[in-house]
Every structure is written in C-alpha cells, then in structure tokens.
Design an enzyme around this catalytic site. Structure first.
Site, PDB file in Angstrom:
ATOM      1  CG  ASN A 174      -1.726   1.239   1.387  1.00  0.00           C
ATOM      2  OD1 ASN A 174      -1.790   2.059   0.471  1.00  0.00           O
ATOM      3  ND2 ASN A 174      -2.372   1.401   2.534  1.00  0.00           N
ATOM      4  CD1 TRP A 175       3.616   1.137  -2.783  1.00  0.00           C
ATOM      5  CD2 TRP A 175       3.641   2.288  -4.706  1.00  0.00           C
ATOM      6  NE1 TRP A 175       4.424   0.452  -3.663  1.00  0.00           N
ATOM      7  CE2 TRP A 175       4.452   1.145  -4.853  1.00  0.00           C
ATOM      8  CE3 TRP A 175       3.503   3.151  -5.794  1.00  0.00           C
ATOM      9  CZ2 TRP A 175       5.140   0.855  -6.033  1.00  0.00           C
ATOM     10  CZ3 TRP A 175       4.173   2.865  -6.974  1.00  0.00           C
ATOM     11  CH2 TRP A 175       4.991   1.727  -7.093  1.00  0.00           C
ATOM     12  CE  LYS A 176      -0.103   3.313   4.748  1.00  0.00           C
ATOM     13  NZ  LYS A 176      -0.016   3.411   6.183  1.00  0.00           N
ATOM     14  CG  HIS A 223      -5.788   1.933   5.331  1.00  0.00           C
ATOM     15  ND1 HIS A 223      -5.327   2.882   6.204  1.00  0.00           N
ATOM     16  CD2 HIS A 223      -4.772   1.054   5.149  1.00  0.00           C
ATOM     17  CE1 HIS A 223      -4.071   2.597   6.523  1.00  0.00           C
ATOM     18  NE2 HIS A 223      -3.713   1.491   5.898  1.00  0.00           N
ATOM     19  CD  GLU A 232      -2.887   5.561   6.727  1.00  0.00           C
ATOM     20  OE1 GLU A 232      -2.873   5.559   5.497  1.00  0.00           O
ATOM     21  OE2 GLU A 232      -1.973   5.053   7.428  1.00  0.00           O
ATOM     22  CD  GLU A 285      -3.297  -2.375   7.277  1.00  0.00           C
ATOM     23  OE1 GLU A 285      -2.268  -2.691   6.684  1.00  0.00           O
ATOM     24  OE2 GLU A 285      -3.848  -1.275   7.127  1.00  0.00           O
ATOM     25  N   GLY A 299       2.729   2.518  10.722  1.00  0.00           N
ATOM     26  CA  GLY A 299       3.663   3.632  10.582  1.00  0.00           C
ATOM     27  C   GLY A 299       4.383   4.013  11.860  1.00  0.00           C
ATOM     28  CB  SER A 310       5.515  -1.576  11.979  1.00  0.00           C
ATOM     29  OG  SER A 310       5.137  -0.238  12.253  1.00  0.00           O
ATOM     30  N   GLY A 315       3.062  -1.119   4.225  1.00  0.00           N
ATOM     31  CA  GLY A 315       3.037   0.305   3.908  1.00  0.00           C
ATOM     32  C   GLY A 315       4.443   0.788   3.575  1.00  0.00           C
ATOM     33  N   GLY A 316       5.068   1.441   4.535  1.00  0.00           N
ATOM     34  CA  GLY A 316       6.380   2.074   4.329  1.00  0.00           C
ATOM     35  C   GLY A 316       7.416   1.206   3.619  1.00  0.00           C
TER      36      GLY A 316
HETATM   37  P1  13P Z   1       3.210   0.559   7.581  1.00  0.00           P
HETATM   38  O1  13P Z   1       3.740  -0.740   7.008  1.00  0.00           O
HETATM   39  O2  13P Z   1       3.925   1.763   7.079  1.00  0.00           O
HETATM   40  O3  13P Z   1       3.129   0.477   9.078  1.00  0.00           O
HETATM   41  O4  13P Z   1       1.705   0.717   7.061  1.00  0.00           O
HETATM   42  C1  13P Z   1       0.827  -0.349   7.125  1.00  0.00           C
HETATM   43  C2  13P Z   1      -0.391  -0.018   6.380  1.00  0.00           C
HETATM   44  O5  13P Z   1      -1.139   0.882   6.726  1.00  0.00           O
HETATM   45  C3  13P Z   1      -0.685  -0.809   5.167  1.00  0.00           C
HETATM   46  O6  13P Z   1      -1.971  -0.580   4.713  1.00  0.00           O
END
Ligand code: 13P
Length: 255
Positions: free
Chosen positions: A9-11, A95, A97, A167, A173, A213, A234-235
C-alpha cells in the site's frame, strides 16, 4: 491451502516517474513468480501507467479506495468500473486512515465492499483496533464489529474473491509491529468469525493479511503464524529491495 499474498500500500507516495522506477526494479525479480501473489496499490494516477508495464507480469494492481456508486455527481471520487479499465483487480477498503481522516464508517465501507464485489474487484477489507481500544481490552469486540458490519448482507461463494487485512492502528507507521502471537490471536479470532458467517470451506480459505510496521526484519516470524496468510505493507513497500525481501520471506514460508 491458502495462497501467500504480499500487498504493497503506497498510500499518498510516489509520482508517476517514481512509481515507474520502482516497478522497473521489481518486475524482473518476479518473472514467473507463482508461489506468492504480489499486489501493488499505488496512487490512482499511477495505475494505468503501471498496468501498461505489468501486462506480462504476475504482479497485480490494487487501488486504495473507491466509491460505492458506478458513476454520478461525486466530485473527486472514482468508481470500481473506472478502476477496472485501468486493469485493477483489487481494492483496499476501510483502511484506518480512511476511517480516521475521511470519516468512513462501517456502513459506508460495507457499501463499498458490496460494490467492489459486484464490479468484479477483490476487496481487501481492513479492520483493526486503536491503542486505547487494545488497552481497554476491546480488541476482539472492535474486530467483531468492523468485520461483521463490513460484511453485512454479503454472501461469498468463492473465498478468493475476498481478502481481510488485520491492521492494528497502533502498529501502522509506528515501527511497533504486533508480536507474532498478537497477530495470530487476532487472525484466529477473525477466522472464527468468518466461520460463524460462512461455510467452513469458504471461511477457511479466505486470506487474512497482517499489516502494521512489517519490514524485512520481522516479516518471516509474522508470516510463519498459521493464520497469517500474507501481509499488507506500507512504508517498506516504497523501497523495491525491502519489499522484495518481504516477498522472499513469504516464499520461504511456502516451502
Ligand atoms: P506501515 O507498514 O507503514 O506500518 O503501514 C501499514 C499499512 O497501513 C498498510 O496498509
């Protein structure tokens, strides 16, 4: 046997040139990849350019959101039908967010999951508790509410058409991942809920991904848990090398 799925997930990261660069590095490493299903979820405007490069690749494309209507006067929104024309197969929904910054509640998410399925997209339904909820021993209650409401009125005939992502909000994050035992406990609980909701054959074959994470250093121990069927990264999905190492961890668990 559930397939191992590693999704990125590149956000709201990466311009089109940055996205193309990453995929040009990753694509050759995954030629003929069959064991692990790899899904990239870039920002909307990178979907079509990436789809063109990925025609002959096993890497699949996912979107990070969609509207619940097919079309209409919804300024700034995008529909599942539009995503399909960019050769998108998956869509992340619910998600944390989106729940937090865009006020999406379980009812809205449920409408989106329904529409995604109707459109032929595979929803990746995200659920997870906040730190306050965990500390107040509400984790399982929150997961139950989010899962059952998100799937309200939805029948699943083919387990491959739905993916759940656990999640925990406090792990997203923050660099603080759930321990493998915490992840397994939540995933097993979700599996039991799915079993209450659907036939065993279906419930036991729905993929449940862990997100929060995940990085090369912790991927293997998380993915080794019996009910962790992959990861939503994510990251660490923003760097080809890190993401590839997580895919490798997934392969190791398959063997
Ligand atoms: P991180 O891997 O950056 O913690 O993010 C997870 C995430 O929100 C994937 O959708």
């Amino acid at each position: 046997m559930r397939k191992m799925i590693i999704a990125g997930n590149w956000k709201m990261y990466k311009t089109i040139p940055d996205a193309l660069n990453l995929i040009r590095t990753l694509k050759p490493k995954l030629i003929g990849e069959k064991e692990v299903e790899v899904i990239i979820c870039p920002p909307f405007n990178a979907l079509s350019p990436l789809a063109e490069i990925l025609v002959d690749s096993p890497i699949k494309l996912g979107a990070q959101n969609m509207h619940w209507e097919e079309e209409g006067a919804f300024t700034g929104e995008i529909s599942g039908k539009m995503l399909l024309t960019s050769r998108v197969s998956h869509v992340i929904l619910g998600h944390s967010e989106r729940r937090k910054f865009f006020c999406e509640d379980d009812e809205i998410i449920n409408r989106k999951v329904r529409k995604a399925l109707e459109t032929g997209l595979i929803p990746i339904l995200c659920i997870g508790e906040s730190l306050e909820e965990r500390e107040a021993n509400q984790t399982l209650k929150v997961l139950e509410n989010q899962l059952l409401q998100g799937l309200s009125g939805i029948e699943i005939k083919d387990p491959a058409r739905l993916i759940i992502a656990y999640e925990p909000v406090w792990a997203i994050g923050t660099g603080r991942n759930a321990t493998p035992a915490q992840a397994q406990e939540a995933h097993l609980f979700i599996r039991d809920l799915l079993n209450r909701r659907y036939e065993t054959e279906i419930a036991n074959n729905i993929n449940i991904l862990y997100g929060g994470s995940v990085k090369p250093a912790n991927a293997l121990e998380l993915l080794r848990q019996p009910d962790v069927d992959g990861s939503l990264v994510g990251g660490a999905s923003l760097k080809a090398e890190d993401f590839f190492q997580i895919i490798q961890a997934g392969k190791e668990v398959c063997n």
